[in-house]
Write a protein that holds these residues in place. Structure first.
Motif, PDB file in Angstrom:
ATOM      1  N   MET A 135      25.069 -23.843  21.753  1.00 50.76           N
ATOM      2  CA  MET A 135      25.361 -22.581  21.044  1.00 50.76           C
ATOM      3  C   MET A 135      24.100 -22.128  20.324  1.00 50.76           C
ATOM      4  O   MET A 135      23.468 -22.916  19.622  1.00 50.76           O
ATOM      5  N   THR A 161      24.705 -17.232  17.582  1.00 49.81           N
ATOM      6  CA  THR A 161      26.154 -17.378  17.727  1.00 49.81           C
ATOM      7  C   THR A 161      26.729 -18.112  16.514  1.00 49.81           C
ATOM      8  O   THR A 161      27.736 -17.690  15.942  1.00 49.81           O
ATOM      9  N   ASN A 209      26.083 -18.034  26.672  1.00 52.45           N
ATOM     10  CA  ASN A 209      26.849 -17.498  25.545  1.00 52.45           C
ATOM     11  C   ASN A 209      26.018 -16.351  24.987  1.00 52.45           C
ATOM     12  O   ASN A 209      24.798 -16.476  24.848  1.00 52.45           O
ATOM     13  N   ARG A 239      31.798 -15.993  25.429  1.00 54.84           N
ATOM     14  CA  ARG A 239      31.617 -17.377  25.909  1.00 54.84           C
ATOM     15  C   ARG A 239      30.990 -17.320  27.301  1.00 54.84           C
ATOM     16  O   ARG A 239      31.513 -16.673  28.218  1.00 54.84           O
TER      17      ARG A 239
END
Lengths: 75, 75, 75, 75, 75, 75, 75
Positions: free
Chosen positions: D1, D5, F39, F63
């Motif tokens: 991630m 994010t 992502n 996602r």
């Protein structure tokens, strides 16, 4: 699994949870165990997908990759 | 796999379990083995998806990623 | 893969097994090899999905992620 | 991630987010937790897939692989 | 990938193989390369899904996760 | 993620990109962040799947496993 | 990714390739980059799924898990 997810599930151990599965199946049972994949052990489980035809499943193991949502009981 | 999941499955070894697969297939057989992916070995397995046309499958290996639910026998 | 799964498949080497694939395809062939992903090598394979139109496939490699069930031959 | 994010989700903690799931389900709830798989804990969640039939789900755990989009609240 | 799978594919290098893909597509081409994910390089490939409308694809790379079955040529 | 992919996405930061998702959804927004799973963080996002009914989504996290194509802006 | 796959794709850099995606989409563009997941960067891309309605997409990033086949240009 975040600490928050673990905490919510740990606080739900021994309590009735609702579980929605991919494909639309809906289960209701007492949470006995879980792991980081969201594999679940439920007791006294009912398949209540069809409210007019609730089926008793007893103790079950749910493979985590089928799980969409787990709803702990209201506090 | 949580300790609870392992325990439930270990206690089911040698006993008849119900297995629901993705796509709706339903199996019933004696649990001979499992691993952490929920790959299963069942004996004297019946495919009872269609209750009016139960088919005998004998010993089978089920690839775990197809498994939705494993129901151990009632105690 | 559990020791039990390996043992069942090892005992099936050289024998005819039934294989159900995702999507409903059904194969029958002599098991020549397998690995922990359930990738399979089958010989003298028949696609018997449609019992009225069995097709000969000869030797094939099946990618394991397509496998639902492997049925060893009855003992 | 990515850091971006994480930052967007961290700034959304305690606030109401919209979540779109695979299969079309739409949820609205207060974000209590998340992890790098986008597993989410939501509170006071509503399933508002059908605007004419909004259902209250309370606190829920959403398995991340079902998530398509998370919309933080407008600033 | 088991040693048996590798051997079957290695023996097929430079020969024409049949490949069935998820979704039903059927390919026929000369195997030039493969890896443990079953990513394939085929030459002089034909898409013969529709026997009445065979299409020439030339050299192609097939992403392994689409592969269901690889049939080496009969010996 | 290849260096080329990273470079294309890094050069798109702060600019409007088009994103096609599995299932057919089409998004348009300013790229604020991305990671190696694709992502994405988008700002001032519009869901323009239905050109006759464009919906404003504001800032969103997508996602990555839902992404099919990311189109950077023309240079 | 096998050495053969890498070689085929490396020799295609800067050339026009055809890409078939899961779900049936068909793309045509100049290959600018790729990685071992088959994430692709294409330039001057056209979506030619519908031959009667070819759409220009310009530069795009394709997430590799959507790729079925990459066809390099004929030599």
């Amino acid at each position: 699994m975040s600490e928050m997810t673990s905490r919510v599930l740990e606080e739900s151990l021994g309590k009735t949870v609702l579980v929605r599965l991919k494909g639309g199946k809906s289960l209701r049972g007492r949470l006995k165990g879980f792991d980081q994949h969201l594999n679940l052990v439920l007791e006294e489980t009912e398949d209540n997908t069809d409210k007019a035809d609730v089926r008793s499943l007893g103790t079950i193991v749910v493979r985590g990759d089928n799980v969409v949502i787990v709803s702990p009981p209201p506090r």
